[in-house]
Design a protein around this motif. Structure first.
Motif, short mmCIF file in Angstrom:
data_model
loop_
_atom_site.label_atom_id
_atom_site.label_comp_id
_atom_site.label_asym_id
_atom_site.label_seq_id
_atom_site.Cartn_x
_atom_site.Cartn_y
_atom_site.Cartn_z
N UNK A 28 -24.00 -4.82 21.89
CA UNK A 28 -24.61 -3.68 21.28
C UNK A 28 -25.58 -4.03 20.51
N UNK A 29 -26.76 -3.62 20.51
CA UNK A 29 -28.10 -4.27 19.84
C UNK A 29 -28.12 -3.63 18.56
N UNK A 30 -27.59 -2.68 18.30
CA UNK A 30 -27.78 -1.84 17.03
C UNK A 30 -26.78 -2.58 15.91
N UNK A 31 -26.08 -3.50 16.25
CA UNK A 31 -25.23 -4.07 15.26
C UNK A 31 -26.03 -5.53 14.70
N UNK A 32 -27.26 -5.64 15.20
CA UNK A 32 -28.05 -6.97 14.77
C UNK A 32 -29.22 -6.58 14.17
N UNK A 33 -29.73 -7.36 13.18
CA UNK A 33 -31.14 -7.33 12.79
C UNK A 33 -31.86 -8.20 13.84
N UNK A 34 -33.11 -7.70 14.34
CA UNK A 34 -33.76 -8.40 15.37
C UNK A 34 -35.14 -8.81 14.87
N UNK A 35 -35.68 -9.81 15.32
CA UNK A 35 -36.93 -10.63 14.96
C UNK A 35 -37.55 -10.82 16.35
N UNK A 36 -38.98 -10.39 16.33
CA UNK A 36 -39.89 -11.01 17.32
C UNK A 36 -40.57 -12.13 16.87
N UNK A 37 -40.62 -13.21 17.83
CA UNK A 37 -41.18 -14.62 17.48
C UNK A 37 -42.24 -14.68 18.56
N UNK A 38 -43.04 -16.00 18.44
CA UNK A 38 -43.94 -16.11 19.48
C UNK A 38 -43.85 -17.85 19.49
N UNK A 73 -34.61 1.56 19.42
CA UNK A 73 -34.02 2.58 19.86
C UNK A 73 -32.76 2.13 20.29
N UNK A 74 -31.83 2.41 19.28
CA UNK A 74 -30.58 1.86 19.40
C UNK A 74 -29.68 2.47 20.48
N UNK A 75 -30.08 3.86 20.86
CA UNK A 75 -29.52 4.59 21.91
C UNK A 75 -29.96 3.83 23.19
N UNK A 76 -31.02 3.17 23.29
CA UNK A 76 -31.44 2.47 24.42
C UNK A 76 -31.05 1.13 24.61
N UNK A 77 -30.67 0.52 23.41
CA UNK A 77 -30.18 -0.95 23.26
C UNK A 77 -31.50 -1.77 23.18
N UNK A 78 -32.53 -1.02 22.82
CA UNK A 78 -33.86 -1.61 22.90
C UNK A 78 -34.65 -1.94 21.44
N UNK A 79 -35.48 -2.95 21.29
CA UNK A 79 -36.18 -3.04 20.18
C UNK A 79 -37.54 -3.29 20.69
#
Length: 125
Positions: A28-38, A73-79
């Motif tokens: 479940x992605x909503x449990x986590x802080x998420x970062x974008x990197x490159x 969108x935590x409902x879609x498990x997507x950042x």
């Protein structure tokens, strides 16, 4: 299997826009802080943006501030990472991953987990 999958990369002209997606499977992605990197060829991985688990706190590095927007969108498990006004120097492989420091703490960009395979963004005139 726990997995993060990035998508949405493409080849665009300077000034163009792309929206990247980071979708989780197996957790479940909503449990986590998420970062974008490159990571550009020959360069180290660079933290771009961070979003808290609930989406209420975000942070950006100066090079993308005002051009990129992170959302979830935590409902879609997507950042997502909306990228506008793309520049030649934005060319890189883009990754998402969990970060282990709060987005209000700049150390999030150096304290992160293992991301997916990445998605390639090429800005070419």
């Amino acid at each position: 299997q726990l997995q993060l999958v990035e998508s949405g990369g493409d080849s665009v002209q300077p000034g163009g826009s792309l929206r990247l997606s980071c979708t989780a499977s197996g957790f479940t992605l909503s449990h986590y802080r998420i970062g974008w990197f490159r990571q550009a060829p020959g360069k180290e991985r660079e933290g771009l943006s961070c979003i808290s688990s609930g989406g209420h706190s975000t942070d950006y590095v100066d090079s993308v501030k005002g051009r990129f927007t992170i959302s979830r969108d935590n409902a879609k498990n997507t950042v997502y990472l909306q990228m506008n006004d793309l520049k030649l120097e934005d060319t890189a492989v883009y990754y998402c991953t969990a970060v282990f420091s709060p987005c209000t703490d700049s150390r999030w960009s150096t304290n992160f987990g293992t991301g997916g395979q990445g998605t390639k963004v090429t800005v070419v005139s």
